[in-house]
Structures are given as structure tokens and as C-alpha cells.
Design an enzyme around this catalytic site. Structure first.
Site, PDB file in Angstrom:
ATOM      1  CD  GLU A  46      -1.313  -2.344   2.125  1.00 26.75           C
ATOM      2  OE1 GLU A  46      -0.092  -2.613   1.994  1.00 26.75           O
ATOM      3  OE2 GLU A  46      -2.081  -3.017   2.838  1.00 26.75           O
ATOM      4  NE  ARG A 201      24.034 -23.972  -9.729  1.00 26.33           N
ATOM      5  CZ  ARG A 201      23.917 -24.997  -8.866  1.00 26.33           C
ATOM      6  NH1 ARG A 201      23.872 -24.801  -7.561  1.00 26.33           N
ATOM      7  NH2 ARG A 201      23.814 -26.230  -9.315  1.00 26.33           N
ATOM      8  CD  GLU A 290      16.473 -30.048  -4.579  1.00 32.66           C
ATOM      9  OE1 GLU A 290      17.215 -30.858  -5.159  1.00 32.66           O
ATOM     10  OE2 GLU A 290      16.341 -28.873  -4.938  1.00 32.66           O
TER      11      GLU A 290
HETATM   12  N1  LIG Z   1      16.999 -37.535  -8.069  1.00 29.15           N
HETATM   13  C1  LIG Z   1      16.689 -36.905  -6.948  1.00 29.15           C
HETATM   14  O1  LIG Z   1      15.675 -36.204  -6.906  1.00 29.15           O
HETATM   15  C2  LIG Z   1      17.565 -37.039  -5.712  1.00 29.15           C
HETATM   16  C3  LIG Z   1      17.445 -36.081  -4.691  1.00 29.15           C
HETATM   17  C4  LIG Z   1      18.215 -36.259  -3.547  1.00 29.15           C
HETATM   18  C5  LIG Z   1      19.057 -37.368  -3.407  1.00 29.15           C
HETATM   19  N2  LIG Z   1      19.178 -38.263  -4.400  1.00 29.15           N
HETATM   20  C6  LIG Z   1      20.039 -39.442  -4.235  1.00 29.15           C
HETATM   21  O2  LIG Z   1      19.641 -40.118  -3.046  1.00 29.15           O
HETATM   22  C7  LIG Z   1      20.754 -40.805  -2.479  1.00 29.15           C
HETATM   23  C8  LIG Z   1      20.793 -40.549  -0.958  1.00 29.15           C
HETATM   24  O3  LIG Z   1      19.566 -40.942  -0.394  1.00 29.15           O
HETATM   25  P1  LIG Z   1      19.503 -41.817   0.921  1.00 29.15           P
HETATM   26  O4  LIG Z   1      18.132 -42.316   1.064  1.00 29.15           O
HETATM   27  O5  LIG Z   1      20.611 -42.787   0.929  1.00 29.15           O
HETATM   28  O6  LIG Z   1      19.839 -40.794   2.075  1.00 29.15           O
HETATM   29  P2  LIG Z   1      19.241 -39.382   2.572  1.00 29.15           P
HETATM   30  O7  LIG Z   1      17.764 -39.460   2.646  1.00 29.15           O
HETATM   31  O8  LIG Z   1      19.884 -38.296   1.806  1.00 29.15           O
HETATM   32  O9  LIG Z   1      19.854 -39.294   4.029  1.00 29.15           O
HETATM   33  C9  LIG Z   1      19.407 -40.217   4.975  1.00 29.15           C
HETATM   34  C10 LIG Z   1      20.102 -39.989   6.270  1.00 29.15           C
HETATM   35  O10 LIG Z   1      19.557 -38.837   6.909  1.00 29.15           O
HETATM   36  C11 LIG Z   1      19.779 -38.979   8.295  1.00 29.15           C
HETATM   37  N3  LIG Z   1      18.600 -38.654   9.082  1.00 29.15           N
HETATM   38  C12 LIG Z   1      18.572 -37.837  10.155  1.00 29.15           C
HETATM   39  N4  LIG Z   1      17.371 -37.805  10.706  1.00 29.15           N
HETATM   40  C13 LIG Z   1      16.595 -38.586   9.972  1.00 29.15           C
HETATM   41  C14 LIG Z   1      15.234 -38.959  10.087  1.00 29.15           C
HETATM   42  N5  LIG Z   1      14.433 -38.484  11.036  1.00 29.15           N
HETATM   43  N6  LIG Z   1      14.757 -39.830   9.201  1.00 29.15           N
HETATM   44  C15 LIG Z   1      15.544 -40.316   8.211  1.00 29.15           C
HETATM   45  N7  LIG Z   1      16.828 -39.995   8.055  1.00 29.15           N
HETATM   46  C16 LIG Z   1      17.359 -39.146   8.928  1.00 29.15           C
HETATM   47  C17 LIG Z   1      20.106 -40.456   8.549  1.00 29.15           C
HETATM   48  O11 LIG Z   1      21.450 -40.559   8.945  1.00 29.15           O
HETATM   49  P3  LIG Z   1      21.765 -40.430  10.500  1.00 29.15           P
HETATM   50  O12 LIG Z   1      20.885 -41.391  11.195  1.00 29.15           O
HETATM   51  O13 LIG Z   1      23.202 -40.678  10.630  1.00 29.15           O
HETATM   52  O14 LIG Z   1      21.398 -39.025  10.825  1.00 29.15           O
HETATM   53  C18 LIG Z   1      19.888 -41.121   7.220  1.00 29.15           C
HETATM   54  O15 LIG Z   1      20.774 -42.184   7.008  1.00 29.15           O
HETATM   55  C19 LIG Z   1      21.964 -40.271  -3.179  1.00 29.15           C
HETATM   56  O16 LIG Z   1      22.448 -41.285  -4.032  1.00 29.15           O
HETATM   57  C20 LIG Z   1      21.476 -39.105  -4.000  1.00 29.15           C
HETATM   58  O17 LIG Z   1      22.158 -38.994  -5.226  1.00 29.15           O
HETATM   59  C21 LIG Z   1      18.453 -38.110  -5.554  1.00 29.15           C
END
Ligand SMILES: NC(=O)c1ccc[n+]([C@@H]2O[C@H](COP(=O)([O-])OP(=O)(O)OC[C@H]3O[C@@H](n4cnc5c(N)ncnc54)[C@H](OP(=O)(O)O)[C@@H]3O)[C@@H](O)[C@H]2O)c1
Length: 360
Positions: A46, A201, A290
């Protein structure tokens, strides 16, 4: 009101945790001024409309997307400015959603003999300000879960290669979202696997705002040389850990200029409900989640996700070991699936984007 709505949208990426607001002043059937809320802490829509008026506004009609405020915040009340500028009629898109102040702006205007009408384009305005609406009512951030997968439902190949699943235009659109939402969240295993920087970006010469990066990392496992911990003043990073995390590692993360929040645990991991409360207390009103797959499932299970943006690319990669957008234990029965509503489909070149609101 449509013009005021279009103006309001220009504030996207600058006003959080304030709402997007636009205002238009009309006199003798002619638009004599336009304004919008441009930047957090700056003048409201406003006031900007009054400042840019090319002729006297006395007796004019103001169209404003949100009920003018009636209280002193970072700036003086807009309803009073409307009275002082002798506006004759105010048309309001939607009333203030905050139950404590809703209707007060209208009352102040009416007490000064100003004609007030409200509720125009309110569904579109509520959609535009959905982040603000959730935050003002719950004090917790609005969370958008973004995933990108192949046609056979994989987010990376079995080797972990994920560059790139979606096309260039889709990825540019995600950067727009990073600019719109004030924060971005990932699980620590995504940081370990991809070492992302998670800045904004934008294409062309558009200037973007980097989101506050949040890493959910119960035991502070994040490598100290991760890009996300070493961007200096360019972008801020918050690492969320549980009270069990190693104090010396926490100190090292902080010494690199990052913030560490210690959040209560649930089943040995960061309690996501407590985390979103803590982030809300810091004024974080919106988060782009993400992933990866583990954190995505946990976020849906904790009911902190509000909206899903799923990009589907026309690629097939197979692999039992290749990760999917949402992992975790999974639900047992189809009837317990997380459902989406108000679905919107969009073609982005050869990708498909599906957007929906989560129903809990
Ligand atoms: N294409 C896409 O859109 C995309 C996007 C993102 C990632 N990615 C891919 O996804 C892969 C990684 O995924 P990911 O499933 O292995 O791991 P993530 O979801 O990235 O991370 C999981 C970790 O987060 C921590 N965490 C902390 N608090 C949590 C909670 N309340 N619940 C769950 N996790 C918690 C845990 O480790 P702690 O227990 O040690 O804390 C768990 O091991 C990579 O290869 C990446 O390239 C792809």
C-alpha cells in the site's frame, strides 16, 4: 485485483516470512498507481503504491490483495496510511488469515467512513500465499518435497549416478523454487554421496537468493570438506543433529561458519517434528525438501510435507539396487498410501511435472 495479484507475485523470493501483497490505486476508472511488497522489512504494498502515485490519491479506490495491517510491526500500519491518504474505497482480495488480527484492518477503515469490500480472487491469492498461510497459523514451515525420477521410478542408477535424471528446463524450474522457498533440506547421505552445493542458479540475468541449506544429520557424520559447509558468506548452512552427536565435531562444523541446531531424537534420529518447530522459531517459513529417499519417507511419515513436485523423465534405467524417490520401510497396505489432491500436470519439454497437495 488481477493486476494487484500479478504485482504481488513480483515479491517472490524477497519477502519471507511476510506475505506476497500487491496494491493498485484507481481513480476515475484509470490506474494511477501500483505497488507491491518488494523486500522483507521494506515498505508494504500500500505504501509503495502511495509513493509511486502520479496524481493525488484522495477519493480514489485501492485494490489490495491482502487485508491492510492495523498494527505496528517493522513498518507503521497500512490501514492508517489509507485513512491519512483519504482513499474513499478499498477492495480487499482476502482477509488477514491471522485470527488475532483478521478483520481489524477492515474495522479501522470502516470507522473512518471508508467503503470496504472483500473476498475477490481469494482462492488464487490463498494458493499464492500458501507458505505464509501455513506459517502464520502453525509457526512451522510449509514443506515442498521435490523428486526427479525415471519412468521406471528411479532417482539414480544402481551405481548411484544421478546426473541428470530430468532435463535442463526442469532443473531450471527447480532453481526457481529454490529462490522462492527460503530454505532447502537434505539428508546427510545425499551430502556424502553427491557433495551438492545447493545454491540458486537462475537462467539469464535473473538474480536469485540462495536458500538456507539444512542438513539432517543425527550423529554429525557430514564430512568437513563438504561444499555445503564451505561456502563462506555466500549461503548459510544449518546442520541438525541429536544431543548424542559428537561435541568436538559440532565445534568443527561451527568453526567453518555454519550453524548447528541440536534437536531431540526419535528412534535415534533427528525428530523431524521437533526440527520443523525449531526452524519455524528461526523464521523459516518454507522448505524445499530434496531428499534422498530415506529422509523423504521419514518426512512423509512425520507428516511435515505439504506439497509434492514429482518430475518424471522419459528414461528407463532398471536395477533392483537403484534408489526410488521415497524409501524407508514403506507402508503395508495400499489403503494407507499417502494421497495427493488438487493435482496439476505440466509438460516441461519431454519431462512431466506432477504437483499435488499431501492429504493426511
Ligand atoms: N533424483 C533426486 O531427486 C535425488 C534427490 C536427492 C538425493 N538423491 C540421491 O539419493 C541418495 C541418498 O539418499 P539416501 O536415502 O541414501 O539418504 P538421505 O535421505 O539423503 O539421508 C538419509 C540420512 O539422513 C539422516 N537422518 C537424520 N534424521 C533422519 C530422520 N528423522 N529420518 C531419516 N533420516 C534421517 C540419517 O542418517 P543419520 O541417522 O546418521 O542421521 C539417514 O541415514 C543419493 O544417491 C542421491 O544422489 C536423488
Amino acid at each position: 485485483m488481477q493486476l494487484a495479484y500479478n504485482l504481488a507475485k513480483k515479491g517472490c523470493g524477497g519477502v519471507n516470512p511476510n506475505p506476497l501483497v500487491g496494491a493498485v490505486i484507481v481513480k476515475d476508472n484509470k490506474v494511477i498507481s501500483e505497488g507491491y511488497h518488494e523486500i522483507y522489512g521494506g515498505p508494504h504494498a500500500e505504501v509503495n503504491a502511495f509513493r509511486s502515485a502520479k496524481e493525488p490519491v484522495e477519493g480514489a479506490t485501492m485494490y489490495v490483495t491482502l487485508e491492510p495491517c492495523s498494527h505496528y510491526g517493522k513498518t507503521p500500519p497500512c490501514a492508517q496510511a489509507i485513512v491519512d491518504n483519504k482513499i474513499a474505497r478499498v477492495v480487499i482480495g482476502m482477509l488477514d488469515p491471522n485470527p488475532l488480527v483478521s478483520g481489524r484492518g477492515v474495522k479501522l477503515l470502516q470507522e473512518h467512513g471508508i467503503e470496504v469490500e472483500s473476498d475477490f480472487l481469494s482462492a488464487e491469492l490463498a494458493q499464492m500465499n500458501r507458505v505464509f498461510l501455513k506459517f502464520i497459523q502453525t509457526k512451522t514451515p510449509y514443506m515442498v518435497m521435490k523428486t526427479a525420477m525415471t519412468l521406471d521410478g528411479k532417482i539414480a542408477s544402481y551405481t548411484g549416478d544421478s546426473r541428470w535424471v530430468s532435463n535442463e528446463l526442469s532443473r531450471a524450474k527447480v532453481h526457481e523454487l529454490r529462490n522462492e522457498l527460503i530454505a532447502i533440506m537434505v539428508g546427510v547421505d545425499t551430502v556424502i554421496a553427491d557433495n551438492p552445493i545447493l545454491t540458486t542458479r537462475l537462467t539469464g540475468d535473473k538474480k536469485g537468493r540462495n536458500p538456507i541449506r539444512i542438513v539432517v544429520d543425527s550423529k554429525a557424520r557430514i564430512p568437513l570438506d563438504s561444499k555445503i559447509l564451505n561456502t563462506g558468506t555466500k549461503a548459510k548452512t544449518i546442520v541438525a543433529v541429536t544431543p548424542d552427536a559428537d561435541q568436538s565435531k559440532i565445534n568443527e562444523i561451527k568453526a567453518l561458519g555454519n550453524e548447528v541446531v541440536i534437536v531431540g531424537e526419535k528412534n535415534g534420529r533427528v525428530d523431524l517434528n521437533l526440527l520443523v518447530q525449531a526452524l519455524g522459531e528461526k523464521g523459516i517459513d518454507g522448505i524445499l525438501l530434496e531428499g534422498g529417499a530415506t529422509l523423504n519417507y521419514a518426512a512423509l511419515e512425520s507428516q511435515v510435507v505439504d506439497e509434492v513436485h514429482a518430475y518424471i523423465a522419459p528414461k528407463i534405467i532398471g536395477g533392483y539396487e537403484a534408489k526410488t524417490p521415497v524409501g524407508g520401510k514403506g507402508i503395508e497396505k495400499m489403503k494407507d498410501a499417502v494421497n495427493l489432491q488438487n493435482i496439476h500436470f505440466e509438460n516441461i519439454a519431454d519431462d512431466i511435472l506432477v504437483i499435488g497437495e499431501v492429504v493426511y
